[in-house]
Design a protein around this motif. Structure first.
Motif, PDB file in Angstrom:
ATOM      1  N   TRP A   1       0.826  -1.197   0.000  1.00 34.17           N
ATOM      2  CA  TRP A   1       0.000   0.000   0.000  1.00 34.17           C
ATOM      3  C   TRP A   1       0.864   1.252   0.000  1.00 34.17           C
ATOM      4  N   SER A   2       0.425   2.263  -0.748  1.00 30.95           N
ATOM      5  CA  SER A   2       0.979   3.612  -0.624  1.00 30.95           C
ATOM      6  C   SER A   2      -0.179   4.589  -0.619  1.00 30.95           C
TER       7      SER A   2
ATOM      8  N   PRO B   1      -2.517   7.720  -1.534  1.00 25.18           N
ATOM      9  CA  PRO B   1      -2.760   8.393  -2.814  1.00 25.18           C
ATOM     10  C   PRO B   1      -1.944   9.670  -3.007  1.00 25.18           C
TER      11      PRO B   1
ATOM     12  N   ARG C   1       1.515   9.146  -4.867  1.00 24.08           N
ATOM     13  CA  ARG C   1       1.570   8.375  -6.110  1.00 24.08           C
ATOM     14  C   ARG C   1       1.736   9.284  -7.333  1.00 24.08           C
ATOM     15  N   THR C   2       2.291   8.690  -8.388  1.00 20.60           N
ATOM     16  CA  THR C   2       2.274   9.354  -9.683  1.00 20.60           C
ATOM     17  C   THR C   2       0.888   9.191 -10.296  1.00 20.60           C
TER      18      THR C   2
ATOM     19  N   LEU D   1       1.891  -0.301  -9.779  1.00 22.36           N
ATOM     20  CA  LEU D   1       3.158   0.101  -9.186  1.00 22.36           C
ATOM     21  C   LEU D   1       4.168   0.172 -10.321  1.00 22.36           C
TER      22      LEU D   1
ATOM     23  N   MET E   1      -4.456  -2.379  -3.942  1.00 22.59           N
ATOM     24  CA  MET E   1      -3.714  -1.262  -4.521  1.00 22.59           C
ATOM     25  C   MET E   1      -4.160  -1.015  -5.961  1.00 22.59           C
TER      26      MET E   1
ATOM     27  N   ARG F   1      -5.802   2.408  -7.372  1.00 20.67           N
ATOM     28  CA  ARG F   1      -5.352   3.125  -8.563  1.00 20.67           C
ATOM     29  C   ARG F   1      -6.527   3.365  -9.523  1.00 20.67           C
TER      30      ARG F   1
ATOM     31  N   ASP G   1      -7.817   6.449  -8.403  1.00 25.30           N
ATOM     32  CA  ASP G   1      -6.996   7.523  -8.969  1.00 25.30           C
ATOM     33  C   ASP G   1      -7.511   7.927 -10.345  1.00 25.30           C
TER      34      ASP G   1
END
Length: 400
Positions: free
Chosen positions: A93-94, A96, A99-100, A126, A240, A244, A247
Protein backbone atom coordinates in the motif's frame (compact mmCIF):
# COMPACT_ATOMS: atom_id res chain seq x y z
CA UNK A 1 39.77 -38.79 -3.79
CA UNK A 2 40.48 -35.32 -2.46
CA UNK A 3 41.13 -31.95 -4.03
CA UNK A 4 42.58 -29.61 -1.48
CA UNK A 5 41.63 -25.96 -1.59
CA UNK A 6 41.72 -24.88 2.02
CA UNK A 7 39.95 -21.74 3.27
CA UNK A 8 39.87 -21.13 7.02
CA UNK A 9 38.30 -24.04 8.91
CA UNK A 10 36.78 -25.82 5.90
CA UNK A 11 38.07 -27.36 2.71
CA UNK A 12 36.43 -26.79 -0.66
CA UNK A 13 36.11 -29.30 -3.50
CA UNK A 14 36.57 -32.37 -1.31
CA UNK A 15 34.68 -35.55 -2.26
CA UNK A 16 34.16 -37.53 0.94
CA UNK A 17 33.56 -41.23 1.32
CA UNK A 18 30.05 -42.56 2.13
CA UNK A 19 29.84 -44.01 5.64
CA UNK A 20 26.39 -45.65 5.41
CA UNK A 21 25.71 -47.46 2.12
CA UNK A 22 22.19 -47.91 0.78
CA UNK A 23 20.48 -51.19 1.62
CA UNK A 24 18.46 -52.91 4.33
CA UNK A 25 17.93 -51.43 7.81
CA UNK A 26 20.65 -52.24 10.34
CA UNK A 27 18.20 -53.08 13.13
CA UNK A 28 14.72 -54.56 13.49
CA UNK A 29 12.22 -51.92 12.27
CA UNK A 30 9.80 -50.42 14.78
CA UNK A 31 6.05 -51.00 14.42
CA UNK A 32 4.79 -48.64 11.67
CA UNK A 33 1.35 -48.52 13.34
CA UNK A 34 2.96 -47.04 16.45
CA UNK A 35 4.77 -44.47 14.31
CA UNK A 36 1.50 -43.40 12.73
CA UNK A 37 -0.21 -43.22 16.11
CA UNK A 38 2.45 -40.79 17.26
CA UNK A 39 2.14 -38.80 14.04
CA UNK A 40 -1.63 -38.60 14.55
CA UNK A 41 -1.39 -37.47 18.16
CA UNK A 42 1.22 -34.83 17.31
CA UNK A 43 -0.76 -33.47 14.35
CA UNK A 44 -3.95 -33.31 16.39
CA UNK A 45 -2.11 -31.59 19.22
CA UNK A 46 -0.80 -28.92 16.86
CA UNK A 47 -4.24 -28.33 15.33
CA UNK A 48 -5.99 -28.26 18.71
CA UNK A 49 -3.42 -25.81 20.11
CA UNK A 50 -3.60 -23.50 17.07
CA UNK A 51 -7.39 -23.48 16.99
CA UNK A 52 -7.58 -22.73 20.71
CA UNK A 53 -4.96 -20.01 20.27
CA UNK A 54 -6.87 -18.41 17.38
CA UNK A 55 -10.09 -18.45 19.39
CA UNK A 56 -8.22 -16.77 22.25
CA UNK A 57 -6.77 -14.12 19.91
CA UNK A 58 -10.20 -13.46 18.48
CA UNK A 59 -11.60 -13.14 22.00
CA UNK A 60 -9.11 -10.43 23.01
CA UNK A 61 -9.06 -8.69 19.62
CA UNK A 62 -11.13 -5.74 20.87
CA UNK A 63 -8.33 -4.79 23.29
CA UNK A 64 -6.24 -3.76 20.28
CA UNK A 65 -8.70 -0.96 19.46
CA UNK A 66 -8.89 2.38 21.27
CA UNK A 67 -11.80 4.07 19.53
CA UNK A 68 -12.88 7.60 20.49
CA UNK A 69 -16.53 8.27 19.58
CA UNK A 70 -16.69 11.85 20.87
CA UNK A 71 -16.62 13.26 17.30
CA UNK A 72 -16.05 12.01 13.78
CA UNK A 73 -12.64 13.69 13.65
CA UNK A 74 -11.59 12.23 17.00
CA UNK A 75 -12.79 8.82 15.85
CA UNK A 76 -10.84 8.90 12.59
CA UNK A 77 -7.70 9.92 14.46
CA UNK A 78 -8.19 7.20 17.08
CA UNK A 79 -8.42 4.38 14.52
CA UNK A 80 -5.58 5.65 12.34
CA UNK A 81 -2.91 3.42 14.00
CA UNK A 82 -5.06 0.38 13.20
CA UNK A 83 -5.56 1.58 9.63
CA UNK A 84 -1.79 1.73 9.25
CA UNK A 85 -1.47 -1.72 10.80
CA UNK A 86 -4.10 -3.02 8.38
CA UNK A 87 -2.13 -1.58 5.45
CA UNK A 88 1.04 -3.29 6.68
CA UNK A 89 -0.78 -6.61 7.02
CA UNK A 90 -1.89 -6.48 3.38
CA UNK A 91 1.35 -5.03 2.02
CA UNK A 92 2.14 -2.97 -1.11
CA UNK A 93 0.00 0.00 0.00
CA UNK A 94 0.98 3.61 -0.62
CA UNK A 95 -1.11 6.67 0.17
CA UNK A 96 -2.76 8.39 -2.81
CA UNK A 97 -0.95 11.66 -2.04
CA UNK A 98 2.47 10.19 -2.88
CA UNK A 99 1.57 8.38 -6.11
CA UNK A 100 2.27 9.35 -9.68
CA UNK A 101 -0.83 9.93 -11.83
CA UNK A 102 -2.54 6.84 -13.24
CA UNK A 103 -2.58 6.87 -17.04
CA UNK A 104 -4.84 4.79 -19.28
CA UNK A 105 -2.83 3.06 -22.01
CA UNK A 106 -3.95 1.26 -25.19
CA UNK A 107 -7.56 2.29 -24.60
CA UNK A 108 -10.02 0.72 -27.05
CA UNK A 109 -13.77 0.79 -27.59
CA UNK A 110 -15.73 -2.21 -26.26
CA UNK A 111 -19.37 -1.20 -26.53
CA UNK A 112 -21.64 1.81 -26.81
CA UNK A 113 -25.28 2.74 -27.24
CA UNK A 114 -27.15 6.03 -27.31
CA UNK A 115 -26.60 6.61 -23.58
CA UNK A 116 -23.19 5.21 -22.63
CA UNK A 117 -19.80 4.02 -23.84
CA UNK A 118 -17.41 1.34 -22.55
CA UNK A 119 -13.67 1.07 -23.17
CA UNK A 120 -10.87 -1.24 -22.02
CA UNK A 121 -7.30 -0.17 -21.21
CA UNK A 122 -4.15 -1.01 -19.25
CA UNK A 123 -2.73 1.09 -16.43
CA UNK A 124 0.19 0.96 -14.01
CA UNK A 125 -0.43 -0.20 -10.43
CA UNK A 126 3.16 0.10 -9.19
CA UNK A 127 6.28 0.88 -11.23
CA UNK A 128 6.67 -2.08 -13.58
CA UNK A 129 3.32 -3.67 -12.62
CA UNK A 130 0.22 -3.27 -14.77
CA UNK A 131 -3.34 -4.47 -14.87
CA UNK A 132 -6.30 -3.63 -17.07
CA UNK A 133 -9.74 -2.18 -16.47
CA UNK A 134 -13.06 -1.51 -18.16
CA UNK A 135 -14.29 2.07 -18.09
CA UNK A 136 -17.96 3.01 -18.64
CA UNK A 137 -19.17 6.61 -19.03
CA UNK A 138 -22.60 8.13 -19.54
CA UNK A 139 -22.89 10.32 -22.62
CA UNK A 140 -24.84 12.94 -20.70
CA UNK A 141 -22.98 16.04 -19.45
CA UNK A 142 -21.11 15.69 -16.15
CA UNK A 143 -19.74 15.88 -13.65
CA UNK A 144 -21.08 12.48 -12.61
CA UNK A 145 -20.83 10.43 -9.43
CA UNK A 146 -18.39 7.54 -9.86
CA UNK A 147 -18.33 3.88 -8.92
CA UNK A 148 -15.40 1.50 -8.58
CA UNK A 149 -16.94 -1.86 -9.62
CA UNK A 150 -15.00 -4.93 -8.51
CA UNK A 151 -15.27 -8.48 -9.80
CA UNK A 152 -14.73 -11.52 -7.60
CA UNK A 153 -12.66 -14.69 -7.53
CA UNK A 154 -11.65 -15.94 -11.01
CA UNK A 155 -13.73 -13.14 -12.57
CA UNK A 156 -13.07 -10.25 -14.94
CA UNK A 157 -14.10 -6.61 -15.34
CA UNK A 158 -16.18 -7.63 -18.34
CA UNK A 159 -18.19 -10.00 -16.13
CA UNK A 160 -18.77 -7.36 -13.48
CA UNK A 161 -19.81 -4.79 -16.06
CA UNK A 162 -22.33 -7.02 -17.85
CA UNK A 163 -20.42 -7.46 -21.12
CA UNK A 164 -20.33 -11.29 -21.21
CA UNK A 165 -22.84 -14.04 -21.96
CA UNK A 166 -23.16 -15.03 -18.28
CA UNK A 167 -23.76 -11.43 -17.14
CA UNK A 168 -27.13 -12.22 -15.56
CA UNK A 169 -26.59 -15.85 -14.57
CA UNK A 170 -28.61 -17.44 -11.78
CA UNK A 171 -25.73 -17.71 -9.31
CA UNK A 172 -22.30 -16.16 -8.75
CA UNK A 173 -23.44 -13.31 -10.96
CA UNK A 174 -22.92 -9.58 -10.97
CA UNK A 175 -26.26 -9.06 -12.73
CA UNK A 176 -24.76 -6.45 -15.07
CA UNK A 177 -23.47 -4.34 -12.18
CA UNK A 178 -21.48 -1.94 -14.35
CA UNK A 179 -24.28 -1.46 -16.89
CA UNK A 180 -26.77 -0.83 -14.10
CA UNK A 181 -24.42 1.80 -12.68
CA UNK A 182 -23.70 3.68 -15.91
CA UNK A 183 -27.42 3.71 -16.76
CA UNK A 184 -27.95 5.42 -13.40
CA UNK A 185 -25.48 8.13 -14.38
CA UNK A 186 -22.27 6.79 -12.77
CA UNK A 187 -18.84 6.89 -14.34
CA UNK A 188 -17.47 3.38 -13.77
CA UNK A 189 -13.99 1.91 -13.54
CA UNK A 190 -13.75 -1.87 -13.08
CA UNK A 191 -10.16 -3.07 -12.41
CA UNK A 192 -8.88 -6.60 -13.03
CA UNK A 193 -7.48 -8.74 -10.22
CA UNK A 194 -5.53 -11.58 -11.89
CA UNK A 195 -6.06 -15.29 -11.28
CA UNK A 196 -5.02 -16.97 -14.52
CA UNK A 197 -5.62 -17.17 -18.26
CA UNK A 198 -5.80 -19.65 -21.12
CA UNK A 199 -9.56 -20.07 -21.53
CA UNK A 200 -12.40 -18.60 -23.58
CA UNK A 201 -14.82 -19.01 -20.67
CA UNK A 202 -16.19 -15.91 -18.94
CA UNK A 203 -14.42 -16.93 -15.72
CA UNK A 204 -11.02 -18.62 -15.36
CA UNK A 205 -11.77 -22.36 -15.34
CA UNK A 206 -8.38 -23.90 -16.20
CA UNK A 207 -4.94 -24.02 -14.57
CA UNK A 208 -2.13 -21.93 -16.00
CA UNK A 209 -1.22 -23.16 -19.50
CA UNK A 210 2.34 -24.05 -18.46
CA UNK A 211 1.08 -25.97 -15.41
CA UNK A 212 -1.70 -28.11 -16.84
CA UNK A 213 -1.22 -30.76 -14.15
CA UNK A 214 -2.24 -28.29 -11.39
CA UNK A 215 -5.73 -27.26 -10.36
CA UNK A 216 -7.62 -24.13 -11.42
CA UNK A 217 -6.57 -22.25 -8.26
CA UNK A 218 -2.86 -22.64 -8.98
CA UNK A 219 -2.45 -19.36 -10.87
CA UNK A 220 -3.77 -17.23 -8.03
CA UNK A 221 -1.97 -19.29 -5.38
CA UNK A 222 1.29 -18.90 -7.28
CA UNK A 223 1.01 -15.12 -7.33
CA UNK A 224 0.06 -15.07 -3.64
CA UNK A 225 3.12 -17.14 -2.73
CA UNK A 226 5.36 -14.71 -4.59
CA UNK A 227 3.71 -11.82 -2.72
CA UNK A 228 4.26 -13.54 0.63
CA UNK A 229 7.94 -14.00 -0.20
CA UNK A 230 8.07 -10.25 -0.88
CA UNK A 231 6.53 -9.47 2.52
CA UNK A 232 2.96 -8.80 1.39
CA UNK A 233 -0.14 -10.52 0.06
CA UNK A 234 -1.83 -10.81 -3.32
CA UNK A 235 -4.89 -9.18 -1.79
CA UNK A 236 -2.69 -6.21 -0.91
CA UNK A 237 -1.63 -5.84 -4.53
CA UNK A 238 -5.24 -6.19 -5.67
CA UNK A 239 -6.48 -3.53 -3.25
CA UNK A 240 -3.71 -1.26 -4.52
CA UNK A 241 -4.87 -1.94 -8.11
CA UNK A 242 -8.41 -0.95 -7.13
CA UNK A 243 -7.18 2.18 -5.39
CA UNK A 244 -5.35 3.13 -8.56
CA UNK A 245 -8.75 2.73 -10.22
CA UNK A 246 -9.96 5.41 -7.81
CA UNK A 247 -7.00 7.52 -8.97
CA UNK A 248 -8.33 7.21 -12.51
CA UNK A 249 -11.79 8.29 -11.40
CA UNK A 250 -10.51 11.28 -9.44
CA UNK A 251 -8.48 12.42 -12.45
CA UNK A 252 -11.45 12.12 -14.84
CA UNK A 253 -12.96 15.53 -15.73
CA UNK A 254 -16.35 13.83 -16.14
CA UNK A 255 -16.30 12.75 -12.47
CA UNK A 256 -17.31 14.62 -9.32
CA UNK A 257 -14.30 13.58 -7.20
CA UNK A 258 -16.26 14.11 -3.98
CA UNK A 259 -18.87 11.48 -4.93
CA UNK A 260 -16.98 8.21 -5.39
CA UNK A 261 -18.42 4.86 -4.33
CA UNK A 262 -17.46 1.20 -4.53
CA UNK A 263 -19.52 -1.95 -5.19
CA UNK A 264 -18.10 -5.47 -5.35
CA UNK A 265 -19.28 -9.08 -5.26
CA UNK A 266 -17.68 -12.02 -3.44
CA UNK A 267 -13.91 -11.42 -3.39
CA UNK A 268 -14.86 -8.13 -5.00
CA UNK A 269 -17.06 -7.65 -1.93
CA UNK A 270 -13.92 -8.14 0.12
CA UNK A 271 -12.35 -5.32 -1.88
CA UNK A 272 -15.46 -3.23 -1.22
CA UNK A 273 -14.73 -3.71 2.50
CA UNK A 274 -10.94 -3.41 2.42
CA UNK A 275 -10.52 -0.59 -0.12
CA UNK A 276 -12.52 2.11 1.70
CA UNK A 277 -10.85 1.08 4.96
CA UNK A 278 -7.59 2.30 3.40
CA UNK A 279 -8.68 4.76 0.71
CA UNK A 280 -10.66 7.56 2.33
CA UNK A 281 -11.66 9.04 -1.04
CA UNK A 282 -14.33 6.31 -1.24
CA UNK A 283 -17.38 7.95 0.30
CA UNK A 284 -19.77 4.97 0.22
CA UNK A 285 -19.33 1.26 -0.41
CA UNK A 286 -21.51 -1.84 -0.83
CA UNK A 287 -19.95 -5.17 0.10
CA UNK A 288 -21.93 -7.97 -1.57
CA UNK A 289 -21.70 -11.69 -0.77
CA UNK A 290 -18.61 -11.50 1.46
CA UNK A 291 -19.18 -9.84 4.87
CA UNK A 292 -19.13 -12.45 7.60
CA UNK A 293 -18.13 -13.63 11.03
CA UNK A 294 -14.56 -14.00 9.90
CA UNK A 295 -12.88 -16.53 12.20
CA UNK A 296 -15.55 -19.25 11.72
CA UNK A 297 -15.42 -18.61 7.96
CA UNK A 298 -11.65 -18.98 8.05
CA UNK A 299 -11.23 -22.08 10.22
CA UNK A 300 -14.73 -23.49 10.90
CA UNK A 301 -16.98 -24.80 12.11
CA UNK A 302 -19.11 -22.98 9.54
CA UNK A 303 -22.29 -23.83 7.69
CA UNK A 304 -20.59 -23.18 4.31
CA UNK A 305 -17.07 -23.86 3.03
CA UNK A 306 -14.38 -22.58 5.38
CA UNK A 307 -11.13 -21.24 3.95
CA UNK A 308 -8.71 -23.43 5.89
CA UNK A 309 -10.12 -26.41 3.96
CA UNK A 310 -10.49 -24.62 0.63
CA UNK A 311 -7.92 -24.84 -2.16
CA UNK A 312 -7.21 -21.14 -2.52
CA UNK A 313 -4.57 -19.65 -0.22
CA UNK A 314 -5.04 -15.90 -0.59
CA UNK A 315 -7.74 -15.59 2.07
CA UNK A 316 -5.29 -16.58 4.81
CA UNK A 317 -3.69 -13.33 5.94
CA UNK A 318 -0.93 -12.95 8.55
CA UNK A 319 -2.12 -12.09 12.07
CA UNK A 320 -5.67 -11.33 10.90
CA UNK A 321 -7.27 -12.97 13.93
CA UNK A 322 -5.25 -10.72 16.22
CA UNK A 323 -6.91 -7.48 15.20
CA UNK A 324 -9.30 -7.49 12.23
CA UNK A 325 -12.78 -8.95 12.15
CA UNK A 326 -15.02 -7.81 9.31
CA UNK A 327 -16.80 -5.43 11.70
CA UNK A 328 -13.41 -4.05 12.77
CA UNK A 329 -12.50 -3.35 9.16
CA UNK A 330 -15.89 -1.70 8.64
CA UNK A 331 -15.05 0.50 11.62
CA UNK A 332 -12.11 1.83 9.57
CA UNK A 333 -14.63 2.89 6.91
CA UNK A 334 -16.80 4.76 9.44
CA UNK A 335 -18.04 7.45 9.56
CA UNK A 336 -18.21 7.12 5.75
CA UNK A 337 -21.09 5.00 4.45
CA UNK A 338 -21.00 1.22 4.24
CA UNK A 339 -23.60 -1.40 3.36
CA UNK A 340 -23.65 -5.19 3.39
CA UNK A 341 -25.63 -7.07 0.71
CA UNK A 342 -26.40 -10.70 1.61
CA UNK A 343 -28.45 -13.41 -0.10
CA UNK A 344 -30.62 -15.90 1.75
CA UNK A 345 -29.57 -18.73 -0.61
CA UNK A 346 -25.88 -17.80 -0.82
CA UNK A 347 -23.80 -20.99 -0.92
CA UNK A 348 -20.66 -19.24 0.35
CA UNK A 349 -21.94 -16.78 2.99
CA UNK A 350 -24.29 -17.65 5.83
CA UNK A 351 -26.77 -14.78 5.87
CA UNK A 352 -27.45 -15.18 9.61
CA UNK A 353 -23.73 -14.96 10.40
CA UNK A 354 -23.45 -11.92 8.13
CA UNK A 355 -26.37 -10.28 9.93
CA UNK A 356 -24.77 -10.84 13.35
CA UNK A 357 -21.50 -9.31 12.17
CA UNK A 358 -23.47 -6.50 10.59
CA UNK A 359 -24.96 -5.66 13.97
CA UNK A 360 -21.44 -5.37 15.38
CA UNK A 361 -20.46 -3.02 12.56
CA UNK A 362 -23.67 -0.98 12.93
CA UNK A 363 -22.80 -0.30 16.57
CA UNK A 364 -19.86 1.89 15.54
CA UNK A 365 -22.08 4.01 13.31
CA UNK A 366 -24.68 4.28 16.06
CA UNK A 367 -22.12 5.47 18.60
CA UNK A 368 -20.93 8.08 16.12
CA UNK A 369 -24.49 9.32 15.62
CA UNK A 370 -24.52 8.37 11.91
CA UNK A 371 -26.60 5.19 12.03
CA UNK A 372 -28.14 5.88 8.59
CA UNK A 373 -24.73 5.46 6.97
CA UNK A 374 -24.72 1.73 7.66
CA UNK A 375 -27.23 -0.69 6.18
CA UNK A 376 -27.73 -4.46 5.97
CA UNK A 377 -29.41 -5.28 2.66
CA UNK A 378 -30.94 -8.76 2.50
CA UNK A 379 -32.39 -10.52 -0.53
CA UNK A 380 -33.86 -13.94 -1.26
CA UNK A 381 -31.42 -15.13 -3.94
CA UNK A 382 -27.90 -16.54 -3.86
CA UNK A 383 -24.34 -15.33 -4.49
CA UNK A 384 -25.36 -12.32 -6.57
CA UNK A 385 -25.23 -8.51 -6.51
CA UNK A 386 -28.80 -7.86 -7.54
CA UNK A 387 -30.77 -5.51 -5.30
CA UNK A 388 -32.20 -2.15 -6.29
CA UNK A 389 -31.66 -1.08 -2.70
CA UNK A 390 -27.86 -1.26 -3.04
CA UNK A 391 -27.94 1.44 -5.72
CA UNK A 392 -30.52 3.44 -3.78
CA UNK A 393 -28.16 3.38 -0.77
CA UNK A 394 -25.23 4.52 -2.92
CA UNK A 395 -27.36 7.28 -4.42
CA UNK A 396 -28.46 8.54 -1.03
CA UNK A 397 -24.94 8.51 0.40
CA UNK A 398 -23.31 10.08 -2.66
CA UNK A 399 -25.92 12.80 -3.07
CA UNK A 400 -24.65 16.38 -3.37
Amino acid sequence: MERTASCGCWTADVVHEIEQPAGAADVEPVDPRAVDDHRRRTYQSYERYLRDHLVHLDGVRSTQWLRDYTSSQAYVESVEPMRQRFARMLGFWSEPSVRTPAIAQEEMLLWEDEGAIATRFFYEVLPGLQTYAVRMRPKSPGPHPALLVQHGYMGTPEMACGLVASANAEDYAYRSMGLRAVRRGYCVVAPHHPSGYGTDSDAVDVPLPDFADRDVHYGKNRLHRLCVLAGGTLLGLDVMASSRGVDLLVQDEAVDAGRIGCYGLSRGGQTALYLPALDRRVRASVCSAYFNERLPKLIGPYSRTNYIDWFAEGQILPAQATAFSDADIASLVAPRAFAVEAGMRDGAVDQEAARREGQRAAAHYQQLGVAARFEFIEHAEGHVAATRRAFEFLGEQLAD
